[in-house]
Design a protein around this motif. Structure first.
Motif, mmCIF file in Angstrom:
data_model
loop_
_atom_site.group_PDB
_atom_site.id
_atom_site.type_symbol
_atom_site.label_atom_id
_atom_site.label_comp_id
_atom_site.label_asym_id
_atom_site.label_seq_id
_atom_site.Cartn_x
_atom_site.Cartn_y
_atom_site.Cartn_z
ATOM 1 N N GLU A 67 104.803 -26.482 50.610
ATOM 2 C CA GLU A 67 103.795 -25.935 51.521
ATOM 3 C C GLU A 67 104.466 -25.271 52.729
ATOM 4 O O GLU A 67 104.059 -24.200 53.177
ATOM 5 N N ASP A 134 88.008 -17.299 58.678
ATOM 6 C CA ASP A 134 87.348 -18.001 57.571
ATOM 7 C C ASP A 134 87.942 -19.397 57.358
ATOM 8 O O ASP A 134 87.210 -20.359 57.134
ATOM 9 N N LYS A 135 89.265 -19.485 57.401
ATOM 10 C CA LYS A 135 89.915 -20.794 57.200
ATOM 11 C C LYS A 135 89.550 -21.757 58.321
ATOM 12 O O LYS A 135 89.396 -22.960 58.089
ATOM 13 N N TYR A 138 85.854 -22.940 57.621
ATOM 14 C CA TYR A 138 85.668 -23.877 56.510
ATOM 15 C C TYR A 138 86.543 -25.120 56.619
ATOM 16 O O TYR A 138 86.385 -26.052 55.832
ATOM 17 N N GLU A 140 89.691 -25.660 55.892
ATOM 18 C CA GLU A 140 90.583 -25.879 54.761
ATOM 19 C C GLU A 140 91.937 -26.383 55.247
ATOM 20 O O GLU A 140 92.463 -25.930 56.260
ATOM 21 N N THR A 141 92.501 -27.341 54.509
ATOM 22 C CA THR A 141 93.809 -27.898 54.864
ATOM 23 C C THR A 141 94.756 -27.794 53.671
ATOM 24 O O THR A 141 94.326 -27.616 52.535
ATOM 25 N N THR A 142 96.057 -27.941 53.971
ATOM 26 C CA THR A 142 97.033 -27.955 52.892
ATOM 27 C C THR A 142 96.895 -29.279 52.128
ATOM 28 O O THR A 142 96.379 -30.262 52.661
ATOM 29 N N PHE A 143 97.379 -29.304 50.904
ATOM 30 C CA PHE A 143 97.158 -30.446 50.032
ATOM 31 C C PHE A 143 97.911 -31.695 50.488
ATOM 32 O O PHE A 143 97.319 -32.768 50.625
ATOM 33 N N THR A 146 98.156 -31.867 54.838
ATOM 34 C CA THR A 146 96.796 -31.778 55.389
ATOM 35 C C THR A 146 96.768 -31.042 56.732
ATOM 36 O O THR A 146 96.004 -31.372 57.620
ATOM 37 N N PRO A 148 95.852 -27.740 58.893
ATOM 38 C CA PRO A 148 94.865 -26.663 58.768
ATOM 39 C C PRO A 148 95.533 -25.381 58.258
ATOM 40 O O PRO A 148 96.574 -24.972 58.793
ATOM 41 N N VAL A 149 94.969 -24.781 57.244
ATOM 42 C CA VAL A 149 95.538 -23.570 56.648
ATOM 43 C C VAL A 149 95.544 -22.416 57.646
ATOM 44 O O VAL A 149 96.429 -21.564 57.619
ATOM 45 N N TRP A 150 94.602 -22.435 58.572
ATOM 46 C CA TRP A 150 94.522 -21.321 59.516
ATOM 47 C C TRP A 150 95.755 -21.235 60.406
ATOM 48 O O TRP A 150 96.050 -20.180 60.950
#
Length: 190
Positions: A67, A134-135, A138, A140-143, A146, A148-150
């Motif tokens: 990641e 958008d991230k 919503y 969203e996080t990495t697997f 964890t 935040p993807v943003w």
């Protein structure tokens, strides 16, 4: 203006290089940890060398290493873009243009490509901003980490903004240099 663009592009390239060095070291540590752990879990080592197996099993890969590589490689690319743009280091195929066009023609063609690259960078920057928004919306996080993807989008967005600024400066610098070259050739004359 060239000094400012050059300093900014160099700083970003150095940050990109430092980031790549970090990724290399982290990847080596992670691969070594994974390898040692694998050896420690081999049946032969567990059965015959229990003390060594226990020690080797303490090692492990870095959690979320892929990641980190995924996010950091994208960022490194954006950090290197301004230096490449300013020095006209992008790949080009000039098999025909070098023979068919004059020096001024090739210079003008290079300037057109620089302008197009800036336009493309503006679109990429805009889409990075939209993706980041958008991230964030919503959550969203990495697997594994964890995170935040943003965060990755934000880092790339900021680097892309700088790439656009340096790209515009590069176009202006090369446009002015082209104009200065034409002006000096007119003054010299035959």
């Amino acid at each position: 203006m060239r000094a400012i663009a050059n300093s900014l592009a160099k700083l970003m390239a150095v940050l990109g290089g430092a980031l790549l060095i970090f990724l290399i070291v982290m990847t080596c540590i992670s691969i070594t940890g994974r390898g040692l752990n694998t050896i420690g879990n081999m049946p032969f080592v567990k059965d015959n060398l229990a003390a060594i197996a226990g020690l080797l099993q303490q090692f492990a890969p870095i959690t979320g290493d892929f990641e980190l590589v995924e996010i950091s490689m994208a960022l490194a690319i954006f950090l290197f873009l301004p230096w490449c743009q300013l020095n006209r280091g992008h790949a080009s195929v000039d098999l025909f243009t070098q023979r068919l066009l004059s020096g001024r023609g090739n210079e003008f063609l290079a300037l057109i490509w620089e302008v197009l690259l800036v336009i493309i960078m503006v679109v990429i920057t805009w889409r990075l901003y939209a993706g980041m928004r958008d991230k964030m919306l919503y959550g969203e996080t990495t697997f594994l980490l964890t995170w935040p993807v943003w965060w990755g989008y934000a880092a790339c967005f900021i680097a892309a903004l700088f790439a656009v600024v340096v790209g515009v400066m590069s176009v202006l610098i090369h446009w002015n240099e082209r104009g200065d070259a034409e002006h000096s050739s007119e003054q010299v004359g035959p």
